[in-house]
Design a protein around this motif. Structure first.
Motif, PDB file in Angstrom:
ATOM      1  N   PHE A  91       0.853  -1.185   0.000  1.00  0.00           N
ATOM      2  CA  PHE A  91       0.000   0.000   0.000  1.00  0.00           C
ATOM      3  C   PHE A  91       0.889   1.235   0.000  1.00  0.00           C
ATOM      4  N   ARG A  92       0.275   2.372  -0.284  1.00  0.00           N
ATOM      5  CA  ARG A  92       1.066   3.590  -0.400  1.00  0.00           C
ATOM      6  C   ARG A  92       0.340   4.760   0.255  1.00  0.00           C
ATOM      7  N   ASP A  93       1.132   5.715   0.692  1.00  0.00           N
ATOM      8  CA  ASP A  93       0.619   6.966   1.251  1.00  0.00           C
ATOM      9  C   ASP A  93       1.145   8.068   0.339  1.00  0.00           C
ATOM     10  N   ASN A  94       0.348   8.438  -0.633  1.00  0.00           N
ATOM     11  CA  ASN A  94       0.828   9.378  -1.647  1.00  0.00           C
ATOM     12  C   ASN A  94       1.205  10.757  -1.088  1.00  0.00           C
ATOM     13  N   PRO A  95       0.438  11.325  -0.162  1.00  0.00           N
ATOM     14  CA  PRO A  95       0.862  12.624   0.385  1.00  0.00           C
ATOM     15  C   PRO A  95       2.243  12.563   1.030  1.00  0.00           C
ATOM     16  N   LYS A  96       2.625  11.395   1.539  1.00  0.00           N
ATOM     17  CA  LYS A  96       3.934  11.243   2.170  1.00  0.00           C
ATOM     18  C   LYS A  96       4.986  10.733   1.174  1.00  0.00           C
ATOM     19  N   ASN A  97       4.571  10.490  -0.062  1.00  0.00           N
ATOM     20  CA  ASN A  97       5.510   9.969  -1.066  1.00  0.00           C
ATOM     21  C   ASN A  97       6.174   8.673  -0.594  1.00  0.00           C
ATOM     22  N   THR A  98       5.392   7.840   0.034  1.00  0.00           N
ATOM     23  CA  THR A  98       5.917   6.640   0.691  1.00  0.00           C
ATOM     24  C   THR A  98       5.082   5.413   0.335  1.00  0.00           C
ATOM     25  N   MET A  99       5.768   4.286   0.226  1.00  0.00           N
ATOM     26  CA  MET A  99       5.119   3.013  -0.053  1.00  0.00           C
ATOM     27  C   MET A  99       5.506   2.027   1.042  1.00  0.00           C
ATOM     28  N   TYR A 100       4.635   1.045   1.283  1.00  0.00           N
ATOM     29  CA  TYR A 100       4.861   0.090   2.360  1.00  0.00           C
ATOM     30  C   TYR A 100       4.625  -1.343   1.868  1.00  0.00           C
ATOM     31  N   LEU A 101       5.200  -2.263   2.612  1.00  0.00           N
ATOM     32  CA  LEU A 101       4.917  -3.680   2.405  1.00  0.00           C
ATOM     33  C   LEU A 101       4.727  -4.304   3.778  1.00  0.00           C
ATOM     34  N   GLN A 102       3.491  -4.652   4.092  1.00  0.00           N
ATOM     35  CA  GLN A 102       3.191  -5.342   5.339  1.00  0.00           C
ATOM     36  C   GLN A 102       3.360  -6.838   5.102  1.00  0.00           C
ATOM     37  N   MET A 103       4.235  -7.446   5.865  1.00  0.00           N
ATOM     38  CA  MET A 103       4.533  -8.872   5.693  1.00  0.00           C
ATOM     39  C   MET A 103       4.147  -9.623   6.950  1.00  0.00           C
ATOM     40  N   ASN A 104       3.178 -10.516   6.816  1.00  0.00           N
ATOM     41  CA  ASN A 104       2.711 -11.332   7.938  1.00  0.00           C
ATOM     42  C   ASN A 104       3.006 -12.802   7.667  1.00  0.00           C
ATOM     43  N   SER A 105       2.940 -13.587   8.706  1.00  0.00           N
ATOM     44  CA  SER A 105       3.158 -15.038   8.601  1.00  0.00           C
ATOM     45  C   SER A 105       4.438 -15.335   7.817  1.00  0.00           C
ATOM     46  N   LEU A 106       5.496 -14.678   8.191  1.00  0.00           N
ATOM     47  CA  LEU A 106       6.749 -14.825   7.460  1.00  0.00           C
ATOM     48  C   LEU A 106       7.307 -16.237   7.558  1.00  0.00           C
ATOM     49  N   LYS A 107       7.950 -16.636   6.466  1.00  0.00           N
ATOM     50  CA  LYS A 107       8.535 -17.973   6.361  1.00  0.00           C
ATOM     51  C   LYS A 107      10.037 -17.849   6.087  1.00  0.00           C
ATOM     52  N   PRO A 108      10.817 -18.849   6.421  1.00  0.00           N
ATOM     53  CA  PRO A 108      12.258 -18.786   6.130  1.00  0.00           C
ATOM     54  C   PRO A 108      12.542 -18.515   4.650  1.00  0.00           C
ATOM     55  N   GLU A 109      11.696 -19.001   3.775  1.00  0.00           N
ATOM     56  CA  GLU A 109      11.916 -18.777   2.336  1.00  0.00           C
ATOM     57  C   GLU A 109      11.653 -17.330   1.908  1.00  0.00           C
ATOM     58  N   ASP A 110      11.158 -16.500   2.809  1.00  0.00           N
ATOM     59  CA  ASP A 110      11.013 -15.067   2.518  1.00  0.00           C
ATOM     60  C   ASP A 110      12.330 -14.318   2.752  1.00  0.00           C
TER      61      ASP A 110
END
Length: 126
Positions: free
Chosen positions: A71-90
């Motif tokens: 997702f992104r916050d355009n007024p802040k010129n910023t993008m995000y990646l929320q990562m849940n249930s992480l696995k070793p292969e990530d």
């Protein structure tokens, strides 16, 4: 020119969560498609997720669908990646990217993304 700085990587146990951030400077990127790529040692670079500038649909690698959210916050010129249930292969170096030629849709080839950050390391322990 666009400068991209990633943050939020680190070491986490399997099943945990991390949120990556990508702050853009030098130019407003709100209209452009953006994304996250990753590369693990000995493996090819792959698109993790991509998001258009406005409208359109997000795109995810099959391996992260249902676990990661871009997702992104355009007024802040910023993008995000929320990562849940992480696995070793990530485990990989994660790069923030900008495609300054596309606005309403995204593509999967890393060759189409002109601007790249330096990367942030994500390590998931088992």
């Amino acid at each position: 020119q666009v400068q991209l700085v990633e943050s939020g990587g680190g070491l986490v146990q399997a099943g945990g969560s991390l949120r990556l951030s990508c702050a853009a400077s030098g130019r407003t990127v709100s209209r452009f498609a953006m994304g996250w790529f990753r590369q693990a040692p000995g493996k090819a670079r792959e698109l993790v997720a991509a998001i258009p500038g406005s409208g359109g649909a997000t795109d995810y690698a099959n391996s992260v669908k249902g676990r990661f959210t871009i997702f992104r916050d355009n007024p802040k010129n910023t993008m995000y990646l929320q990562m849940n249930s992480l696995k070793p292969e990530d485990t990989a170096l994660y790069y923030c990217v900008v495609d300054s030629t596309r606005y309403s849709f995204t593509v999967r080839s890393h060759l189409e993304y002109r601007y790249w950050g330096q990367g942030t390391q994500v390590t998931v322990s088992s």
